[in-house]
Design an enzyme around this catalytic site. Structure first.
Site, short mmCIF file in Angstrom:
data_model
loop_
_atom_site.label_atom_id
_atom_site.label_comp_id
_atom_site.label_asym_id
_atom_site.label_seq_id
_atom_site.Cartn_x
_atom_site.Cartn_y
_atom_site.Cartn_z
N LYS A 122 32.16 44.37 -8.95
CA LYS A 122 32.59 43.47 -7.87
C LYS A 122 32.04 42.05 -8.08
O LYS A 122 32.78 41.08 -7.97
CB LYS A 122 32.13 44.00 -6.50
CG LYS A 122 32.66 45.38 -6.15
CD LYS A 122 32.28 45.78 -4.72
CE LYS A 122 30.80 45.98 -4.47
NZ LYS A 122 30.19 47.11 -5.22
N ARG B 283 30.83 47.73 4.42
CA ARG B 283 30.37 48.98 3.80
C ARG B 283 30.42 50.15 4.76
O ARG B 283 30.07 51.26 4.38
CB ARG B 283 28.94 48.79 3.32
CG ARG B 283 28.79 48.67 1.79
CD ARG B 283 27.33 48.46 1.55
NE ARG B 283 26.85 48.69 0.24
CZ ARG B 283 26.67 47.75 -0.70
NH1 ARG B 283 27.08 46.53 -0.48
NH2 ARG B 283 26.11 48.06 -1.84
N ARG C 235 22.28 47.15 -16.22
CA ARG C 235 22.06 45.95 -15.42
C ARG C 235 20.61 45.86 -14.99
O ARG C 235 20.03 44.78 -14.95
CB ARG C 235 22.99 45.98 -14.18
CG ARG C 235 22.97 44.69 -13.38
CD ARG C 235 24.05 44.65 -12.34
NE ARG C 235 23.74 45.47 -11.17
CZ ARG C 235 24.57 45.66 -10.15
NH1 ARG C 235 25.77 45.10 -10.16
NH2 ARG C 235 24.23 46.39 -9.12
N ARG D 277 16.47 44.11 -11.27
CA ARG D 277 16.66 44.64 -9.91
C ARG D 277 16.07 46.04 -9.82
O ARG D 277 16.48 46.94 -10.53
CB ARG D 277 18.17 44.71 -9.60
CG ARG D 277 18.66 43.58 -8.76
CD ARG D 277 20.13 43.74 -8.47
NE ARG D 277 20.42 44.81 -7.53
CZ ARG D 277 21.61 44.99 -6.98
NH1 ARG D 277 22.60 44.19 -7.29
NH2 ARG D 277 21.81 45.98 -6.14
N ARG E 146 22.55 55.65 -3.87
CA ARG E 146 23.50 54.59 -3.50
C ARG E 146 24.94 55.09 -3.67
O ARG E 146 25.81 54.78 -2.86
CB ARG E 146 23.26 53.33 -4.33
CG ARG E 146 22.00 52.60 -3.86
CD ARG E 146 21.43 51.70 -4.93
NE ARG E 146 22.27 50.58 -5.26
CZ ARG E 146 22.23 49.95 -6.43
NH1 ARG E 146 21.37 50.33 -7.36
NH2 ARG E 146 23.01 48.93 -6.66
P1 AMP Z 1 24.62 45.37 -3.53
O1 AMP Z 1 24.08 44.18 -4.24
O2 AMP Z 1 25.95 45.11 -2.88
O3 AMP Z 1 24.65 46.59 -4.42
O4 AMP Z 1 23.62 45.69 -2.33
C1 AMP Z 1 22.27 46.03 -2.55
C2 AMP Z 1 21.70 46.70 -1.33
O5 AMP Z 1 21.76 45.82 -0.20
C3 AMP Z 1 22.43 47.96 -0.87
O6 AMP Z 1 21.99 49.12 -1.57
C4 AMP Z 1 22.08 48.00 0.62
O7 AMP Z 1 20.76 48.47 0.81
C5 AMP Z 1 22.09 46.52 0.98
N1 AMP Z 1 23.43 46.07 1.43
C6 AMP Z 1 24.26 45.18 0.80
N2 AMP Z 1 25.38 45.00 1.50
C7 AMP Z 1 25.29 45.80 2.59
C8 AMP Z 1 26.16 46.07 3.69
N3 AMP Z 1 27.36 45.49 3.80
N4 AMP Z 1 25.73 46.95 4.63
C9 AMP Z 1 24.52 47.56 4.54
N5 AMP Z 1 23.66 47.34 3.52
C10 AMP Z 1 24.03 46.48 2.55
#
Ligand code: AMP
Length: 190
Positions: free
Chosen positions: A14, A89, A128, A134, A146
């Site tokens: 994404k 999400r 990654r 990260r 996740r």
């Molecule tokens: P991402 O970079 O999108 O993979 O997000 C990393 C982490 O941030 C996720 O594993 C969640 O803990 C949190 N997170 C990101 N976006 C959301 C969302 N829309 N709702 C809830 N938690 C989020």
């Protein structure tokens, strides 16, 4: 206005595709993951609260992320459109986003969902993790959680947009340019 939800499990590509799409279509990129990581780095109260969930691969509470995204939409009144990456999400987040955008008269144009099999996702995320540092990309059990959370809480968001005839499935396996081409084709047919 072109408002796109770029959807898919962690590691689906994404972020990579959003960077290319914002350039081509002149949109603002809103990634809740990026916003949360910035809060974490700045050690804000929100960041400290979010960290507890992020480090376990759990979702940050809806009220927190919805408030965050609404503030970012309001902070960009002249945007030609937005790419929502990693948001919504949950169905509650999708409903809240719909309400905000409908009030502004600028609803979601299309929801593009990238599909990648679990083995490939885990491989991409571990890679990654090595490059980005990260923490949530470096531990296989957090990655698996996740993906589990995605399947349980996030995948139902597809039905929300499908019911509105806005859902389009995209094969997320291939070269970056091949996948970009598929996404552009779908956007240009809106
Ligand atoms: P991402 O970079 O999108 O993979 O997000 C990393 C982490 O941030 C996720 O594993 C969640 O803990 C949190 N997170 C990101 N976006 C959301 C969302 N829309 N709702 C809830 N938690 C989020």
């Amino acid at each position: 206005m072109l408002n796109i939800v770029l959807f898919g499990p962690p590691g689906a590509g994404k972020g990579t595709q959003a960077e290319k799409l914002i350039e081509k279509y002149n949109l603002v990129h809103l990634s809740t993951g990026d916003i949360l990581r910035a809060e974490l780095k700045a050690e804000t109260e929100l960041g400290k609260e979010a960290k507890k969930f992020m480090e376990k691969g759990e979702l940050v509470p809806d009220s927190v992320v919805i408030g965050m995204i609404v503030a970012k939409i309001d902070a960009n009144p002249n945007a030609k459109g937005f790419i929502f990456d990693g948001f919504p999400r949950t169905t509650a987040q999708a409903e809240a986003l719909d309400e905000v955008l409908n009030k502004k008269g600028t609803p979601i144009s299309i929801m593009l969902a990238l599909f990648v099999d679990d083995d490939e996702l885990i491989k991409r995320l571990l890679l990654r993790g090595k490059d980005s540092g990260r923490a949530d990309d470096q531990d296989q059990s957090i990655i698996e959680n996740r993906i589990k959370v995605y399947n349980k809480d996030t995948a139902p968001v597809i039905d929300f947009y499908d019911d509105k005839n806005k859902y389009k499935a995209i094969d997320g396996v291939g070269s970056i340019d091949e996948i970009f081409f598929r996404l552009c084709e779908a956007i240009d047919s809106v």
